[in-house]
Enzyme design. Structure first.
Site, PDB file in Angstrom:
ATOM      1  N   TYR A 153       0.850  -1.204   0.000  1.00  0.00           N
ATOM      2  CA  TYR A 153       0.000   0.000   0.000  1.00  0.00           C
ATOM      3  C   TYR A 153       0.885   1.253   0.000  1.00  0.00           C
ATOM      4  CZ  TYR A 153      -2.755   3.750   2.112  1.00  0.00           C
ATOM      5  OH  TYR A 153      -3.334   4.960   2.397  1.00  0.00           O
TER       6      TYR A 153
HETATM    7  C1  F7E Z   1      -2.561   7.082   7.207  1.00  0.00           C
HETATM    8  C2  F7E Z   1      -3.070   5.675   7.165  1.00  0.00           C
HETATM    9  O1  F7E Z   1      -4.063   5.512   8.165  1.00  0.00           O
HETATM   10  C3  F7E Z   1      -4.563   4.220   8.257  1.00  0.00           C
HETATM   11  O2  F7E Z   1      -3.588   3.328   8.734  1.00  0.00           O
HETATM   12  P1  F7E Z   1      -3.296   3.068  10.268  1.00  0.00           P
HETATM   13  O3  F7E Z   1      -2.582   4.193  10.872  1.00  0.00           O
HETATM   14  O4  F7E Z   1      -2.593   1.767  10.357  1.00  0.00           O
HETATM   15  O5  F7E Z   1      -4.760   3.066  10.914  1.00  0.00           O
HETATM   16  P2  F7E Z   1      -5.641   1.962  11.586  1.00  0.00           P
HETATM   17  O6  F7E Z   1      -6.886   2.599  12.079  1.00  0.00           O
HETATM   18  O7  F7E Z   1      -5.828   0.814  10.677  1.00  0.00           O
HETATM   19  O8  F7E Z   1      -4.730   1.525  12.812  1.00  0.00           O
HETATM   20  C4  F7E Z   1      -4.457   2.374  13.885  1.00  0.00           C
HETATM   21  C5  F7E Z   1      -3.855   1.593  15.010  1.00  0.00           C
HETATM   22  O9  F7E Z   1      -4.753   0.567  15.429  1.00  0.00           O
HETATM   23  C6  F7E Z   1      -4.210  -0.723  15.250  1.00  0.00           C
HETATM   24  N1  F7E Z   1      -5.206  -1.563  14.577  1.00  0.00           N
HETATM   25  C7  F7E Z   1      -5.664  -1.470  13.339  1.00  0.00           C
HETATM   26  N2  F7E Z   1      -6.583  -2.420  13.049  1.00  0.00           N
HETATM   27  C8  F7E Z   1      -6.689  -3.117  14.167  1.00  0.00           C
HETATM   28  C9  F7E Z   1      -7.485  -4.243  14.485  1.00  0.00           C
HETATM   29  O10 F7E Z   1      -8.242  -4.797  13.721  1.00  0.00           O
HETATM   30  N3  F7E Z   1      -7.358  -4.659  15.704  1.00  0.00           N
HETATM   31  C10 F7E Z   1      -6.493  -4.086  16.541  1.00  0.00           C
HETATM   32  N4  F7E Z   1      -6.402  -4.550  17.701  1.00  0.00           N
HETATM   33  N5  F7E Z   1      -5.745  -3.055  16.304  1.00  0.00           N
HETATM   34  C11 F7E Z   1      -5.827  -2.557  15.111  1.00  0.00           C
HETATM   35  C12 F7E Z   1      -2.988  -0.563  14.402  1.00  0.00           C
HETATM   36  O11 F7E Z   1      -1.999  -1.479  14.719  1.00  0.00           O
HETATM   37  C13 F7E Z   1      -2.587   0.862  14.666  1.00  0.00           C
HETATM   38  O12 F7E Z   1      -1.728   0.942  15.769  1.00  0.00           O
HETATM   39  C14 F7E Z   1      -4.934   3.536   6.998  1.00  0.00           C
HETATM   40  O13 F7E Z   1      -6.124   2.871   7.002  1.00  0.00           O
HETATM   41  C15 F7E Z   1      -4.422   4.064   5.720  1.00  0.00           C
HETATM   42  O14 F7E Z   1      -5.417   4.099   4.734  1.00  0.00           O
HETATM   43  C16 F7E Z   1      -3.571   5.254   5.823  1.00  0.00           C
HETATM   44  O15 F7E Z   1      -3.195   5.809   4.815  1.00  0.00           O
END
Ligand code: F7E
Length: 337
Positions: A153
């Site tokens: 990505y």
């Molecule tokens: C700027 C960037 O912003 C987004 O990416 P991201 O910062 O990774 O955002 P997120 O909401 O997916 O994660 C934020 C936090 O939360 C944790 N996290 C996630 N998903 C689960 C999850 O399913 N479970 C758990 N436990 N933690 C999760 C993960 O480990 C992280 O610490 C993009 O979608 C992208 O489109 C983009 O460009």
């Protein structure tokens, strides 16, 4: 009346930006593929809300469908294009990398071709803080080297930045690339952490906390983010006479009317503090399951927001506590909990 073509108008950021521009009296031409990466109903609801305004038009089509995109662009002749459509999501790019080639590489090329032919005043396109990849120096500045993407990505978004630079140089097309930092708020994406966590908290089901909670994000409230985009629309980059004319805080290219701008809150928030804010606003404690770091995930992001402030006088300011409060108010209403 100025016309703006927004790709991804049924998406999270495109929806909020369209709303803001319509409120300010712009005509907004929306274009969205309504892909089923997440609940299409949410995208339809966003478009329905926008259609309450007679100056909005909803056009359904894929970025890869050059004929459809081109016909729309030529018929509407927008003054500027804000390209927000794309295949988002860090983790899904491990499962289905091909979707990123189609939307982010082929799709972005198609948008650039339309912008070039129309000679728009300004083309603005979404990149991501994910391009900072393995960088450890914080806060992340636009002028930092970022040659170490950790996911496909991020690699496609870094490629978009390079593609944009070449068109800005070759065709003297003013291009601004945004690097967004973890955006959240009402009408958010269900694949992102805030909705997943809120769902877990309300349902009483355990939520996984990656890297034992030692994760940090520069969470950016969506209303602040689109305010920054709005101001940048009227700040197209000018090709500098010489490299010496570029201010030291500016990421302006010495060879093109091209600039990269971070849009972030300039605050490094512990993921656990974000979860605590969610718990407070939900009025319940999360059942937490601590798990190791996930493949491709970055441990921390933090935006240097100097450039946005220098260019526009604006800096995002919503605290996580307040932003999460507004997000949960929407969540309760939308999902009826
Ligand atoms: C700027 C960037 O912003 C987004 O990416 P991201 O910062 O990774 O955002 P997120 O909401 O997916 O994660 C934020 C936090 O939360 C944790 N996290 C996630 N998903 C689960 C999850 O399913 N479970 C758990 N436990 N933690 C999760 C993960 O480990 C992280 O610490 C993009 O979608 C992208 O489109 C983009 O460009």
């Amino acid at each position: 009346m100025r016309t703006i073509l927004i790709t991804g108008s049924a998406g999270f950021i495109g929806y909020h930006l369209s709303q803001l521009l319509l409120d300010e009296g712009f005509r907004v031409v929306g274009y969205d593929g309504m892909t089923d990466y997440y609940d299409v109903r949410l995208k339809e609801r966003r478009h329905q809300n926008l259609m309450q305004n007679q100056h909005f038009s909803a056009n359904i089509g894929m970025l890869e469908d050059f004929e459809a995109l081109h016909a729309l662009a030529m018929a509407e002749k927008p003054d500027a294009i804000v390209h927000l459509a794309g295949q988002a999501g860090v983790r899904y790019s491990l499962e289905n990398p091909r979707a990123y080639v189609q939307s982010n590489l082929v799709g972005t090329f198609n948008v650039m071709e339309c912008a070039r032919e129309l000679r728009v005043d300004h083309l603005l396109m979404a990149s991501t803080s994910s391009v900072y990849g393995a960088n450890e120096d914080m806060p992340f500045s636009e002028q930092d080297k970022c040659d170490t993407p950790l996911t496909f990505y991020a690699a496609t978004k870094k490629a978009n930045e390079a593609m944009g630079h070449s068109y800005a140089h070759l065709w003297n097309l003013p291009i601004t690339m945004f690097r967004f930092f973890t955006v959240y708020g009402p009408w958010g994406r269900p694949d992102m952490a805030p909705i997943k966590f809120a769902k877990g908290i309300f349902e009483g089901s355990p939520i996984d906390i990656y890297n034992n909670g030692e994760m940090h994000r520069d969470f950016t409230y969506v209303t602040d983010l689109v305010r920054g985009i709005r101001l940048l629309i009227d700040t197209p980059p000018d090709r500098p006479e010489s490299a010496g004319d570029i201010a030291e805080w500016d990421s302006l290219s010495p060879a093109a009317p091209y600039r990269i701008v971070n849009i972030g809150n300039n605050d490094k928030v512990r993921l656990m503090d974000f979860v605590t804010a969610l718990e407070e606003h939900c009025g319940r404690e999360a059942v937490k399951n601590f798990v190791p770091m996930q493949k491709g995930d970055v441990p921390a992001t933090w935006a240097d927001a100097t450039l946005l402030r220098e260019l526009t006088g604006y800096a995002p300011k919503t605290s996580v506590y307040d932003g999460v409060g507004k997000f949960i108010a929407w969540y309760r209403d939308y999902y009826r909990v």
